[in-house]
Design a protein around this motif. Structure first.
Motif, PDB file in Angstrom:
ATOM      1  N   ARG A 155       0.840  -1.181   0.000  1.00 58.36           N
ATOM      2  CA  ARG A 155       0.000   0.000   0.000  1.00 58.36           C
ATOM      3  C   ARG A 155       0.886   1.246   0.000  1.00 58.36           C
ATOM      4  N   MET A 156       0.656   2.144  -0.949  1.00 61.33           N
ATOM      5  CA  MET A 156       1.396   3.398  -1.048  1.00 61.33           C
ATOM      6  C   MET A 156       0.403   4.546  -0.916  1.00 61.33           C
ATOM      7  N   SER A 157       0.712   5.496  -0.053  1.00 59.11           N
ATOM      8  CA  SER A 157      -0.128   6.678   0.129  1.00 59.11           C
ATOM      9  C   SER A 157       0.651   7.904  -0.288  1.00 59.11           C
ATOM     10  N   LEU A 158       0.077   8.697  -1.197  1.00 59.47           N
ATOM     11  CA  LEU A 158       0.769   9.856  -1.748  1.00 59.47           C
ATOM     12  C   LEU A 158       0.001  11.133  -1.464  1.00 59.47           C
ATOM     13  N   ARG A 159       0.740  12.167  -1.127  1.00 59.97           N
ATOM     14  CA  ARG A 159       0.200  13.506  -0.965  1.00 59.97           C
ATOM     15  C   ARG A 159       0.906  14.396  -1.979  1.00 59.97           C
ATOM     16  N   GLN A 160       0.134  15.200  -2.721  1.00 59.67           N
ATOM     17  CA  GLN A 160       0.712  16.004  -3.799  1.00 59.67           C
ATOM     18  C   GLN A 160       0.419  17.477  -3.592  1.00 59.67           C
ATOM     19  N   ALA A 161       1.485  18.284  -3.642  1.00 60.13           N
ATOM     20  CA  ALA A 161       1.382  19.742  -3.634  1.00 60.13           C
ATOM     21  C   ALA A 161       2.081  20.241  -4.888  1.00 60.13           C
ATOM     22  N   PHE A 162       1.299  20.763  -5.843  1.00 64.97           N
ATOM     23  CA  PHE A 162       1.830  21.121  -7.158  1.00 64.97           C
ATOM     24  C   PHE A 162       2.491  19.880  -7.765  1.00 64.97           C
ATOM     25  N   GLN A 163       3.784  19.930  -8.118  1.00 67.04           N
ATOM     26  CA  GLN A 163       4.442  18.769  -8.714  1.00 67.04           C
ATOM     27  C   GLN A 163       5.205  17.931  -7.688  1.00 67.04           C
ATOM     28  N   ASP A 164       5.167  18.336  -6.423  1.00 66.40           N
ATOM     29  CA  ASP A 164       5.934  17.644  -5.388  1.00 66.40           C
ATOM     30  C   ASP A 164       5.088  16.582  -4.697  1.00 66.40           C
ATOM     31  N   LEU A 165       5.689  15.415  -4.480  1.00 63.16           N
ATOM     32  CA  LEU A 165       5.021  14.310  -3.815  1.00 63.16           C
ATOM     33  C   LEU A 165       5.699  14.008  -2.482  1.00 63.16           C
ATOM     34  N   SER A 166       4.904  13.567  -1.535  1.00 62.83           N
ATOM     35  CA  SER A 166       5.413  12.993  -0.297  1.00 62.83           C
ATOM     36  C   SER A 166       4.500  11.833   0.036  1.00 62.83           C
TER      37      SER A 166
ATOM     38  N   GLU B  19       6.856   0.763   7.937  1.00 59.36           N
ATOM     39  CA  GLU B  19       6.433   1.751   6.945  1.00 59.36           C
ATOM     40  C   GLU B  19       7.622   2.637   6.635  1.00 59.36           C
ATOM     41  N   THR B  20       7.797   2.990   5.374  1.00 61.32           N
ATOM     42  CA  THR B  20       8.933   3.825   4.996  1.00 61.32           C
ATOM     43  C   THR B  20       8.483   4.976   4.110  1.00 61.32           C
ATOM     44  N   GLY B  21       9.215   6.079   4.190  1.00 64.22           N
ATOM     45  CA  GLY B  21       8.893   7.231   3.365  1.00 64.22           C
ATOM     46  C   GLY B  21       9.498   7.134   1.979  1.00 64.22           C
ATOM     47  N   LEU B  22       9.041   8.010   1.105  1.00 66.87           N
ATOM     48  CA  LEU B  22       9.530   8.038  -0.265  1.00 66.87           C
ATOM     49  C   LEU B  22      10.682   9.017  -0.398  1.00 66.87           C
ATOM     50  N   ARG B  23      11.544   8.781  -1.350  1.00 64.54           N
ATOM     51  CA  ARG B  23      12.638   9.696  -1.663  1.00 64.54           C
ATOM     52  C   ARG B  23      12.511  10.149  -3.116  1.00 64.54           C
ATOM     53  N   GLU B  24      12.948  11.377  -3.377  1.00 66.08           N
ATOM     54  CA  GLU B  24      12.989  11.940  -4.730  1.00 66.08           C
ATOM     55  C   GLU B  24      11.649  11.772  -5.451  1.00 66.08           C
ATOM     56  N   ALA B  25      10.555  12.019  -4.740  1.00 64.37           N
ATOM     57  CA  ALA B  25       9.225  11.824  -5.314  1.00 64.37           C
ATOM     58  C   ALA B  25       8.755  13.110  -5.995  1.00 64.37           C
ATOM     59  N   ARG B  26       8.319  12.973  -7.247  1.00 64.53           N
ATOM     60  CA  ARG B  26       7.981  14.168  -8.025  1.00 64.53           C
ATOM     61  C   ARG B  26       7.159  13.771  -9.250  1.00 64.53           C
ATOM     62  N   VAL B  27       6.316  14.705  -9.683  1.00 59.85           N
ATOM     63  CA  VAL B  27       5.552  14.536 -10.913  1.00 59.85           C
ATOM     64  C   VAL B  27       6.031  15.570 -11.919  1.00 59.85           C
ATOM     65  N   ALA B  28       6.258  15.162 -13.152  1.00 62.92           N
ATOM     66  CA  ALA B  28       6.627  16.078 -14.237  1.00 62.92           C
ATOM     67  C   ALA B  28       5.680  15.813 -15.403  1.00 62.92           C
ATOM     68  N   GLY B  29       4.617  16.603 -15.505  1.00 57.63           N
ATOM     69  CA  GLY B  29       3.604  16.311 -16.509  1.00 57.63           C
ATOM     70  C   GLY B  29       2.915  15.001 -16.160  1.00 57.63           C
ATOM     71  N   GLU B  30       2.913  14.053 -17.080  1.00 57.34           N
ATOM     72  CA  GLU B  30       2.325  12.741 -16.828  1.00 57.34           C
ATOM     73  C   GLU B  30       3.308  11.779 -16.186  1.00 57.34           C
ATOM     74  N   GLN B  31       4.560  12.160 -16.113  1.00 58.50           N
ATOM     75  CA  GLN B  31       5.599  11.269 -15.608  1.00 58.50           C
ATOM     76  C   GLN B  31       5.737  11.407 -14.092  1.00 58.50           C
ATOM     77  N   VAL B  32       5.910  10.279 -13.408  1.00 62.18           N
ATOM     78  CA  VAL B  32       6.069  10.271 -11.963  1.00 62.18           C
ATOM     79  C   VAL B  32       7.300   9.447 -11.606  1.00 62.18           C
ATOM     80  N   ARG B  33       7.990   9.857 -10.558  1.00 62.06           N
ATOM     81  CA  ARG B  33       9.128   9.075 -10.072  1.00 62.06           C
ATOM     82  C   ARG B  33       9.150   9.125  -8.546  1.00 62.06           C
ATOM     83  N   PHE B  34       9.653   8.070  -7.959  1.00 64.44           N
ATOM     84  CA  PHE B  34       9.828   7.989  -6.511  1.00 64.44           C
ATOM     85  C   PHE B  34      10.723   6.792  -6.208  1.00 64.44           C
ATOM     86  N   GLY B  35      11.198   6.698  -4.994  1.00 59.18           N
ATOM     87  CA  GLY B  35      12.064   5.591  -4.611  1.00 59.18           C
ATOM     88  C   GLY B  35      11.937   5.290  -3.138  1.00 59.18           C
TER      89      GLY B  35
END
Length: 319
Positions: A220-231, A240-256
């Motif tokens: 289970r992954m829970s995401l919170r988005q403010a503009f293009q930034d994800l947490s 439970e662990t947090g995400l690193r380098e999480a971000r949205v760029a247009g339709e593209q998303v990345r996280f680790g």
């Protein structure tokens, strides 16, 4: 067309503070119009600093216009809409590169002048201009939006811009959009050019599935988005662990994150409605494989997509 070469002037920010309202993009084509195509004597010519409904008119330098188009990566497949198009410079420059475009301008004389310039540049079939109020116009067809407006007007437009199709490129001469940080900023002389990519909505709860230990793991992954930034967080059986380098760029998303086996995994995918699909890189093992995610609940609104809080506008006006 008429070539206007204004004398050296203060920085755009100081020029704005000296007047009222916002600036409209306008001026010259990215390449000067040949002298033989100059408009006839007596043709309307705008005056630097002239007042309009919400704006004053100041032409943008050729190099800056070129950088705006380059930053937006305009191609012949694009539809460019310029908000406050002045004498049509941005739209005409984009049309000369094969794109289609629309300039929205409130001043009737500038609209007619823009149409004349488009005819002279032989791009009238791809460059249209209409007399309209940018706050009442529909620009949802745009793949690229350009503007040269004061911060409080950018903030007023921000909810409509955030509602555009994910991946739409937005380029602003000099002024930003409050707390929505640009994805890239360029400097051209003393001026700035900012680029935003309208982000897809990746917020909410997701079932994230990826290959793991010879099988497949779903967490289970829970995401919170403010503009293009994800947490957010990923929930495993025992932690439970947090995400690193999480971000949205247009339709593209990345996280680790680092999984229960201690492997650092980096996910890169595309958001399409309530699904994400892409590639997960196991940086510890040096492998990669497909992954997918399915949103399991409601799609929450992106933080910042609504009207700007009053204190945000006040803070910007005091800068």
């Amino acid at each position: 067309m008429i070539r206007i070469e204004p004398p050296p002037s203060p920085s755009p920010r100081r020029a704005f503070l000296a007047g009222t309202g916002a600036l409209a993009l306008g001026g010259l084509l990215a390449s000067p119009v040949p002298r033989a195509q100059q408009p006839p004597a007596g043709t309307y010519a705008p005056t630097r600093g002239q007042a309009g409904k919400d704006v004053i008119w100041i032409p943008s330098p050729d190099a800056l216009v070129t950088r705006m188009l380059r930053l937006a990566q305009v191609t012949p497949e694009d539809y460019v809409i310029d908000l406050g198009s002045g004498d049509g410079k941005i739209v005409i420059a984009a049309a000369r590169e094969g794109a289609r475009g629309l300039g929205i301008e409130y001043n009737t004389d500038l609209v007619e002048l823009s149409r004349l310039h488009a005819q002279q540049a032989q791009v009238a079939a791809r460059a249209r201009f209409e007399k309209a109020d940018i706050f009442e116009s529909d620009f949802s067809r745009a793949t690229v939006v350009t503007m040269y407006l004061l911060p409080h007007l950018n903030l007023r437009l921000r909810p409509r811009i955030m509602a555009l199709r994910p991946g739409t490129r937005v380029v602003s001469h000099e002024f930003r959009m409050g707390l929505w940080r640009p994805d890239e900023t360029s400097r051209v002389g003393a001026a700035s050019v900012h680029l935003w990519l309208v982000p897809a909505n990746a917020g909410g709860d997701w079932d994230l599935s990826f290959p793991h230990a010879g099988g497949r793991s779903t967490v289970r992954m829970s995401l919170r988005q403010a503009f293009q930034d994800l947490s957010g967080t990923v929930a495993f059986k025992d932690f439970e662990t947090g995400l690193r380098e999480a971000r949205v760029a247009g339709e593209q998303v990345r996280f680790g994150f680092i999984d229960e086996a201690g492997h650092l995994r980096r996910f890169e995918g595309r958001v399409a409605g309530n699904r994400i699909a892409g590639t997960v890189h196991d940086l510890t093992a040096g492998t990669r494989a497909p992954f997918s995610a399915l949103r399991t609940g409601d799609m929450p609104p992106i933080e910042g997509a609504g009207p700007a809080p009053e204190n945000e506008a006040e803070r910007l006006s005091s800068e």
